[in-house]
Scaffold this motif. Sequence first.
Motif, mmCIF file in Angstrom:
data_model
loop_
_atom_site.group_PDB
_atom_site.id
_atom_site.type_symbol
_atom_site.label_atom_id
_atom_site.label_comp_id
_atom_site.label_asym_id
_atom_site.label_seq_id
_atom_site.Cartn_x
_atom_site.Cartn_y
_atom_site.Cartn_z
ATOM 1 N N LEU A 1 18.899 39.710 -48.098
ATOM 2 C CA LEU A 1 19.337 39.711 -49.614
ATOM 3 C C LEU A 1 19.269 38.605 -50.695
ATOM 4 C CD1 LEU A 1 22.690 41.897 -49.191
ATOM 5 C CD2 LEU A 1 20.519 42.733 -49.654
ATOM 6 N N GLY A 2 17.989 38.356 -50.854
ATOM 7 C CA GLY A 2 17.762 37.438 -51.886
ATOM 8 C C GLY A 2 17.802 35.979 -51.320
ATOM 9 N N SER A 3 17.939 35.156 -52.218
ATOM 10 C CA SER A 3 18.417 33.549 -52.057
ATOM 11 C C SER A 3 19.539 33.198 -52.877
ATOM 12 C CB SER A 3 17.103 32.672 -52.430
ATOM 13 O OG SER A 3 16.604 32.914 -53.888
ATOM 14 N N TYR A 4 19.863 32.021 -53.093
ATOM 15 C CA TYR A 4 20.872 31.537 -53.901
ATOM 16 C C TYR A 4 20.652 31.972 -55.222
ATOM 17 C CZ TYR A 4 22.506 28.641 -50.122
ATOM 18 O OH TYR A 4 23.108 28.279 -48.791
ATOM 19 N N MET A 5 19.432 32.047 -55.776
ATOM 20 C CA MET A 5 19.275 32.288 -57.183
ATOM 21 C C MET A 5 18.875 33.704 -57.541
ATOM 22 S SD MET A 5 20.128 29.519 -58.417
ATOM 23 C CE MET A 5 19.772 29.420 -60.197
ATOM 24 N N SER A 6 18.809 34.586 -56.370
ATOM 25 C CA SER A 6 18.420 35.840 -56.608
ATOM 26 C C SER A 6 19.268 36.931 -55.663
ATOM 27 C CB SER A 6 16.862 36.209 -56.450
ATOM 28 O OG SER A 6 16.744 36.173 -55.036
ATOM 29 N N LEU B 1 27.374 39.821 -53.696
ATOM 30 C CA LEU B 1 28.809 39.618 -54.199
ATOM 31 C C LEU B 1 29.624 41.005 -53.809
ATOM 32 C CD1 LEU B 1 31.157 38.552 -55.789
ATOM 33 C CD2 LEU B 1 30.071 39.671 -57.893
ATOM 34 N N VAL B 2 29.081 42.088 -53.903
ATOM 35 C CA VAL B 2 29.791 43.394 -53.596
ATOM 36 C C VAL B 2 30.164 43.359 -52.054
ATOM 37 C CG1 VAL B 2 28.027 44.758 -53.260
ATOM 38 C CG2 VAL B 2 30.103 45.941 -54.049
ATOM 39 N N LEU B 3 29.367 42.908 -51.181
ATOM 40 C CA LEU B 3 29.678 43.019 -49.880
ATOM 41 C C LEU B 3 30.690 41.672 -49.528
ATOM 42 C CD1 LEU B 3 25.949 42.816 -48.418
ATOM 43 C CD2 LEU B 3 27.522 44.536 -48.628
ATOM 44 N N LYS B 4 30.810 40.652 -50.290
ATOM 45 C CA LYS B 4 32.107 39.747 -50.113
ATOM 46 C C LYS B 4 33.035 40.463 -50.474
ATOM 47 C CE LYS B 4 29.258 35.536 -50.890
ATOM 48 N NZ LYS B 4 29.179 34.335 -51.609
ATOM 49 N N MET B 5 33.260 41.150 -51.538
ATOM 50 C CA MET B 5 34.472 41.726 -51.968
ATOM 51 C C MET B 5 34.808 43.190 -51.252
ATOM 52 S SD MET B 5 33.074 42.136 -56.096
ATOM 53 C CE MET B 5 34.415 43.567 -56.435
ATOM 54 N N TRP B 6 33.887 43.585 -50.445
ATOM 55 C CA TRP B 6 33.983 44.835 -49.601
ATOM 56 C C TRP B 6 34.627 44.197 -48.064
ATOM 57 C CZ3 TRP B 6 30.502 46.426 -45.349
ATOM 58 C CH2 TRP B 6 30.802 47.541 -44.668
ATOM 59 N N THR B 7 33.947 43.350 -47.741
ATOM 60 C CA THR B 7 34.481 42.717 -46.524
ATOM 61 C C THR B 7 35.504 41.620 -46.307
ATOM 62 O OG1 THR B 7 32.731 40.765 -46.303
ATOM 63 C CG2 THR B 7 32.284 42.913 -45.542
ATOM 64 N N GLY B 8 35.580 40.882 -47.749
ATOM 65 C CA GLY B 8 36.530 40.045 -47.657
ATOM 66 C C GLY B 8 35.907 38.511 -47.069
ATOM 67 N N TRP B 9 34.897 38.548 -46.747
ATOM 68 C CA TRP B 9 34.078 37.603 -45.894
ATOM 69 C C TRP B 9 33.371 36.570 -46.927
ATOM 70 C CZ3 TRP B 9 35.043 34.959 -41.915
ATOM 71 C CH2 TRP B 9 34.409 33.961 -41.312
ATOM 72 N N THR C 1 33.079 52.783 -57.037
ATOM 73 C CA THR C 1 31.768 52.866 -56.964
ATOM 74 C C THR C 1 30.919 51.562 -57.579
ATOM 75 O OG1 THR C 1 31.572 53.597 -59.485
ATOM 76 C CG2 THR C 1 31.953 55.391 -57.588
ATOM 77 N N TYR C 2 31.410 50.652 -57.683
ATOM 78 C CA TYR C 2 30.475 49.313 -57.816
ATOM 79 C C TYR C 2 29.615 49.234 -56.800
ATOM 80 C CZ TYR C 2 29.221 44.640 -59.429
ATOM 81 O OH TYR C 2 28.630 43.442 -59.633
ATOM 82 N N ARG C 3 28.458 49.110 -57.098
ATOM 83 C CA ARG C 3 27.360 48.877 -56.133
ATOM 84 C C ARG C 3 27.302 49.627 -54.732
ATOM 85 N NH1 ARG C 3 23.179 45.531 -57.716
ATOM 86 N NH2 ARG C 3 23.587 44.671 -59.679
ATOM 87 N N ARG C 4 27.998 50.850 -54.928
ATOM 88 C CA ARG C 4 28.257 51.512 -53.862
ATOM 89 C C ARG C 4 27.005 51.796 -52.799
ATOM 90 N NH1 ARG C 4 31.108 57.194 -54.188
ATOM 91 N NH2 ARG C 4 32.701 56.034 -54.904
ATOM 92 N N GLU C 5 25.762 51.865 -53.358
ATOM 93 C CA GLU C 5 24.684 51.974 -52.617
ATOM 94 C C GLU C 5 24.614 50.553 -51.859
ATOM 95 O OE1 GLU C 5 23.583 49.673 -56.430
ATOM 96 O OE2 GLU C 5 24.571 51.616 -55.958
ATOM 97 N N GLN C 6 24.950 49.490 -52.309
ATOM 98 C CA GLN C 6 24.817 48.310 -51.169
ATOM 99 C C GLN C 6 25.452 48.292 -50.159
ATOM 100 O OE1 GLN C 6 22.261 46.013 -52.117
ATOM 101 N NE2 GLN C 6 22.647 45.628 -50.049
ATOM 102 N N VAL C 7 26.863 48.839 -50.515
ATOM 103 C CA VAL C 7 27.794 49.095 -49.383
ATOM 104 C C VAL C 7 27.476 50.162 -48.267
ATOM 105 C CG1 VAL C 7 30.208 49.634 -48.529
ATOM 106 C CG2 VAL C 7 29.804 48.079 -50.566
ATOM 107 N N ASP C 8 26.779 51.093 -48.816
ATOM 108 C CA ASP C 8 26.498 52.278 -47.958
ATOM 109 C C ASP C 8 25.234 51.706 -47.083
ATOM 110 O OD1 ASP C 8 28.398 53.863 -48.847
ATOM 111 O OD2 ASP C 8 26.882 55.056 -50.482
#
Length: 125
Positions: A68-73, A79-87, A20-27
């Motif tokens: 989704l933000g910039s390098y500092m925000s 991160l969760v999208l990188k984890m979800w996709t592997g990209w 469920t880590y940041r599921r709302e972003q993945v959804d």
Amino acid sequence: MRDTFPEAHVHPAIQEKIATYRREQVDQVKELIRAHRVAVVGMSQNPFPKKARRLLDEKGISYEYLGLGSYMSEWKPRLVLKMWTGWPTFPMIFVDGVLIGGFEDLQRIEASGELGRTLAAPRVG
């Protein structure tokens, strides 16, 4: 296929936390790619999402963009999208629900005609 840590080796007490880590972003991204044939997820200050959008605009290809933000925000949602996709980088470009990669991958499939053929056909799935 990419190597991921085996779920069978994750302690039961933390499996729900991982699931469920940041599921709302993945959804949010799942809904974006469900609703649009072409979706681009990017961030400001990175030139490659801009290049991808410019290429799509030049080719007259309709797409939906999620910034989704910039390098500092907003690094945690990215991160969760990188984890979800592997990209590992942005943009993340989806065509008919398939992650095609980033800007250079978009360039390659557009130049080969694959993108045009895919979008000329009825959407699958």
